[in-house]
Scaffold this active site. Structure first.
Site, mmCIF file in Angstrom:
data_model
loop_
_atom_site.group_PDB
_atom_site.id
_atom_site.type_symbol
_atom_site.label_atom_id
_atom_site.label_comp_id
_atom_site.label_asym_id
_atom_site.label_seq_id
_atom_site.Cartn_x
_atom_site.Cartn_y
_atom_site.Cartn_z
ATOM 1 N N SER A 130 0.847 -1.187 0.000
ATOM 2 C CA SER A 130 0.000 0.000 0.000
ATOM 3 C C SER A 130 0.886 1.242 0.000
ATOM 4 O O SER A 130 1.794 1.363 0.827
ATOM 5 C CB SER A 130 -0.881 0.009 1.257
ATOM 6 O OG SER A 130 -1.728 1.128 1.253
ATOM 7 N N LYS A 179 -0.941 -0.807 -4.498
ATOM 8 C CA LYS A 179 -2.199 -0.129 -4.122
ATOM 9 C C LYS A 179 -1.863 1.322 -3.833
ATOM 10 O O LYS A 179 -0.950 1.600 -3.043
ATOM 11 C CB LYS A 179 -2.788 -0.805 -2.893
ATOM 12 C CG LYS A 179 -3.841 -0.019 -2.131
ATOM 13 C CD LYS A 179 -4.533 -0.906 -1.116
ATOM 14 C CE LYS A 179 -4.803 -0.167 0.179
ATOM 15 N NZ LYS A 179 -5.537 -1.012 1.154
ATOM 16 N N LEU A 180 -2.584 2.209 -4.493
ATOM 17 C CA LEU A 180 -2.362 3.642 -4.286
ATOM 18 C C LEU A 180 -3.489 4.225 -3.449
ATOM 19 O O LEU A 180 -4.672 4.027 -3.783
ATOM 20 C CB LEU A 180 -2.317 4.379 -5.633
ATOM 21 C CG LEU A 180 -1.280 3.935 -6.653
ATOM 22 C CD1 LEU A 180 -1.417 4.793 -7.921
ATOM 23 C CD2 LEU A 180 0.135 4.011 -6.091
ATOM 24 N N LYS A 181 -3.163 4.932 -2.415
ATOM 25 C CA LYS A 181 -4.162 5.698 -1.679
ATOM 26 C C LYS A 181 -4.577 6.884 -2.544
ATOM 27 O O LYS A 181 -3.717 7.519 -3.170
ATOM 28 C CB LYS A 181 -3.579 6.217 -0.357
ATOM 29 C CG LYS A 181 -3.308 5.129 0.649
ATOM 30 C CD LYS A 181 -4.594 4.512 1.107
ATOM 31 C CE LYS A 181 -4.343 3.521 2.238
ATOM 32 N NZ LYS A 181 -5.599 2.940 2.735
ATOM 33 N N ASP A 195 -7.288 2.877 -3.173
ATOM 34 C CA ASP A 195 -8.062 2.848 -1.927
ATOM 35 C C ASP A 195 -8.363 4.286 -1.519
ATOM 36 O O ASP A 195 -7.441 5.074 -1.310
ATOM 37 C CB ASP A 195 -7.259 2.146 -0.834
ATOM 38 C CG ASP A 195 -8.052 1.997 0.466
ATOM 39 O OD1 ASP A 195 -7.518 1.439 1.426
ATOM 40 O OD2 ASP A 195 -9.224 2.436 0.505
ATOM 41 N N ASN A 233 -10.461 5.133 1.099
ATOM 42 C CA ASN A 233 -10.854 5.280 2.511
ATOM 43 C C ASN A 233 -12.062 6.211 2.656
ATOM 44 O O ASN A 233 -12.035 7.180 3.430
ATOM 45 C CB ASN A 233 -9.689 5.770 3.374
ATOM 46 C CG ASN A 233 -8.629 4.706 3.569
ATOM 47 O OD1 ASN A 233 -7.558 4.786 2.990
ATOM 48 N ND2 ASN A 233 -8.929 3.681 4.370
ATOM 49 N N GLU A 287 -11.162 0.525 -3.891
ATOM 50 C CA GLU A 287 -11.474 0.136 -2.513
ATOM 51 C C GLU A 287 -12.148 1.284 -1.767
ATOM 52 O O GLU A 287 -11.651 2.416 -1.776
ATOM 53 C CB GLU A 287 -10.174 -0.270 -1.809
ATOM 54 C CG GLU A 287 -10.321 -0.823 -0.416
ATOM 55 C CD GLU A 287 -8.979 -1.197 0.203
ATOM 56 O OE1 GLU A 287 -7.970 -1.299 -0.532
ATOM 57 O OE2 GLU A 287 -8.923 -1.355 1.430
ATOM 58 N N ASP A 311 -14.012 -2.244 2.376
ATOM 59 C CA ASP A 311 -13.109 -2.426 3.523
ATOM 60 C C ASP A 311 -13.890 -1.990 4.770
ATOM 61 O O ASP A 311 -14.562 -2.804 5.399
ATOM 62 C CB ASP A 311 -11.841 -1.592 3.278
ATOM 63 C CG ASP A 311 -10.904 -1.509 4.485
ATOM 64 O OD1 ASP A 311 -9.797 -0.992 4.330
ATOM 65 O OD2 ASP A 311 -11.278 -1.975 5.576
ATOM 66 N N LYS A 314 -10.077 -7.810 6.997
ATOM 67 C CA LYS A 314 -9.138 -7.422 8.061
ATOM 68 C C LYS A 314 -9.655 -8.016 9.368
ATOM 69 O O LYS A 314 -10.701 -7.590 9.879
ATOM 70 C CB LYS A 314 -9.081 -5.898 8.218
ATOM 71 C CG LYS A 314 -8.399 -5.160 7.087
ATOM 72 C CD LYS A 314 -8.430 -3.667 7.353
ATOM 73 C CE LYS A 314 -7.763 -2.902 6.229
ATOM 74 N NZ LYS A 314 -7.944 -1.437 6.409
ATOM 75 N N GLY A 322 -4.513 -4.730 5.623
ATOM 76 C CA GLY A 322 -3.520 -4.498 6.670
ATOM 77 C C GLY A 322 -3.828 -3.252 7.473
ATOM 78 O O GLY A 322 -4.505 -2.344 6.994
HETATM 79 C C1 LIG Z 1 -3.594 3.504 9.383
HETATM 80 S S1 LIG Z 1 -5.045 2.620 8.947
HETATM 81 C C2 LIG Z 1 -4.642 2.028 7.348
HETATM 82 C C3 LIG Z 1 -5.857 1.432 6.681
HETATM 83 C C4 LIG Z 1 -5.519 1.038 5.263
HETATM 84 N N1 LIG Z 1 -4.475 0.026 5.243
HETATM 85 C C5 LIG Z 1 -3.601 -0.032 4.228
HETATM 86 O O1 LIG Z 1 -3.577 0.753 3.300
HETATM 87 C C6 LIG Z 1 -2.573 -1.118 4.303
HETATM 88 C C7 LIG Z 1 -1.681 -0.892 5.466
HETATM 89 C C8 LIG Z 1 -0.714 -2.058 5.628
HETATM 90 O O2 LIG Z 1 0.046 -2.332 4.677
HETATM 91 O O3 LIG Z 1 -0.772 -2.711 6.699
HETATM 92 C C9 LIG Z 1 -6.735 0.563 4.480
HETATM 93 O O4 LIG Z 1 -7.753 1.266 4.513
HETATM 94 O O5 LIG Z 1 -6.689 -0.463 3.793
HETATM 95 MG MG LIG Z 2 -8.685 0.166 2.895
#
Ligand SMILES: CSCC[C@@H](NC(=O)CCC(=O)O)C(=O)O
Ligand SMILES: [Mg+2]
Length: 365
Positions: A133, A159-161, A186, A188, A211, A236, A260, A288
């Site tokens: 990520s 995976k790109l935020k 992703d 969020n 996502e 998610d 998760k 994750g």
């Molecule tokens: C700090 S909360 C991160 C939540 C985010 N997690 C990731 O992007 C992967 C993080 C990891 O590699 O553990 C998600 O929404 O999927």
């Molecule tokens: Mg996510």
């Protein structure tokens, strides 16, 4: 199994680099570890709640409080993972706190029985392919350098935020530089249905999935968006149980699910979600929460189940931590080995645990 005592230990884990998402930037993790002591073995669980209630309503201080005041006192005399799950059911929410406690109980029981997490959960593989990520960056060149580094390390999926203002341009740049590398995004929950036209522009890039584009509660809106997009929608934050997964599938709100264990209350519910999705031909992958090696070990075992057909965010320890509290998970040909030892198969390294510890409290039963 009699539980003699439970330790609630907080450790400070600085990140190797800031990790920016649409809801904030993490520079260090304040991690709550749960240790369960029984006559035959000790078990460990990691609470994935972050410091602030920004990913979900839970936060680490609140998780420790609910564990101390409600969840630990409710533990049954003769505990196993199913009895603990039932004993904690009356308490609403707090799934991350429940997951940490339930996992520590399961880990203790499996260690005493000499059974690995992977074997117990039904792992079908001995190693799992790993995605990574990538956070929101200050510039596209910086993003491209980061992606190049991860690809050089062997990650099989990027995976790109994304968030409004950082979406089409970075995705296009990654596609132009790295070709058809497996790629997903992703959000969020950063968008609304009003952004559908903008999100549809992402259809041009052959993404594996998008996502959680919309709000955690927006199942109906996600179904409407899914009908408008060619890119598969993955949920998610919206999926906190097998029932949520069934509802999302029935509504057409998700055609992929990010599983998760912390978000859904533990590995038993995570496996139920896997089973529900598999019965409907819906792919799952292991998400994750920047876990240390404790949570990472259990996630890698889960990611080996047959329905986990997409690479997860099960990165190497060094993706986030210069030094992990356990021996580090290291990528081998883009894969991580599923731990074979009893329980989750790893333990905190005592010296590092002491070095990272910021507080410890014991709750006796
Ligand atoms: C700090 S909360 C991160 C939540 C985010 N997690 C990731 O992007 C992967 C993080 C990891 O590699 O553990 C998600 O929404 O999927
Ligand atoms: Mg996510």
């Amino acid at each position: 199994m009699r539980i003699e005592a439970v330790e609630l230990r907080r450790i400070a884990m600085p990140l190797v680099a800031p990790f920016r998402t649409s809801f904030g930037t993490e520079t260090a993790r304040d991690v709550l570890l749960v240790r369960v002591v029984t006559p035959d073995a000790e078990g460990w669980g990691e609470c994935v709640a972050i410091a602030d209630p920004l990913y979900s309503p839970e936060y680490v201080e609140g998780a420790q409080d609910v564990l101390r005041r409600f969840l630990i006192p409710a533990l049954p005399e003769d505990a196993d993972e199913y009895r603990v799950e039932r004993a904690l059911e009356p308490f609403k929410g707090h799934r991350m706190a429940k997951a940490a406690l339930g996992t520590a109980v399961l880990d203790a029981r499996l260690r005493a029985a000499g059974e690995s997490f992977g074997r117990y959960l039904g792992a079908a593989r001995e190693r799992v392919p790993c995605g990574v990520s990538v956070g929101i960056m200050d510039s596209v060149p910086e993003l491209l350098d980061a992606v190049a580094g991860y690809l050089d390390e062997g990650y099989v999926r990027i995976k790109l935020k994304i968030e409004p203002g950082w979406d089409v341009e970075p995705v296009r740049a990654v596609r132009e530089r790295f070709g058809d590398v497996p790629l997903q995004v992703d959000a969020n929950a950063a968008y609304t249905l009003a952004d559908a036209r903008r999100l549809k522009e992402l259809d041009a890039f052959g993404l594996l999935l998008i996502e959680q584009p919309l709000g955690d509660e927006d199942l109906v809106q996600h179904a409407e968006l899914a009908r408008a997009l060619a890119t598969p929608v993955c949920l998610d934050e919206s999926i906190e149980s097998a029932a949520d997964a069934a509802a999302a599938i029935a509504l057409g709100a998700a055609s992929v699910v990010n599983v998760k264990p912390g978000r859904v209350g533990g590995y038993l519910e995570a496996r139920r979600i896997h089973d529900v999705c598999r019965a409907h031909g819906v792919a799952v992958w292991c998400g994750g929460m920047l876990e240390t090696g404790i949570g990472r070990a259990a996630n890698v075992a889960l990611a080996a189940l047959p329905g986990f057909t997409l690479p997860g965010d099960t990165s190497a320890s060094r993706r986030y931590y210069a030094r992990d509290v356990t021996e580090p998970f290291e990528l081998d040909g883009g894969h991580l080995e599923v731990p074979r030892g009893p329980g989750v198969g790893v333990r905190p390294v005592p010296e590092r645990l002491e070095e990272f510890t910021t507080s410890s409290e014991w709750v006796t039963l």
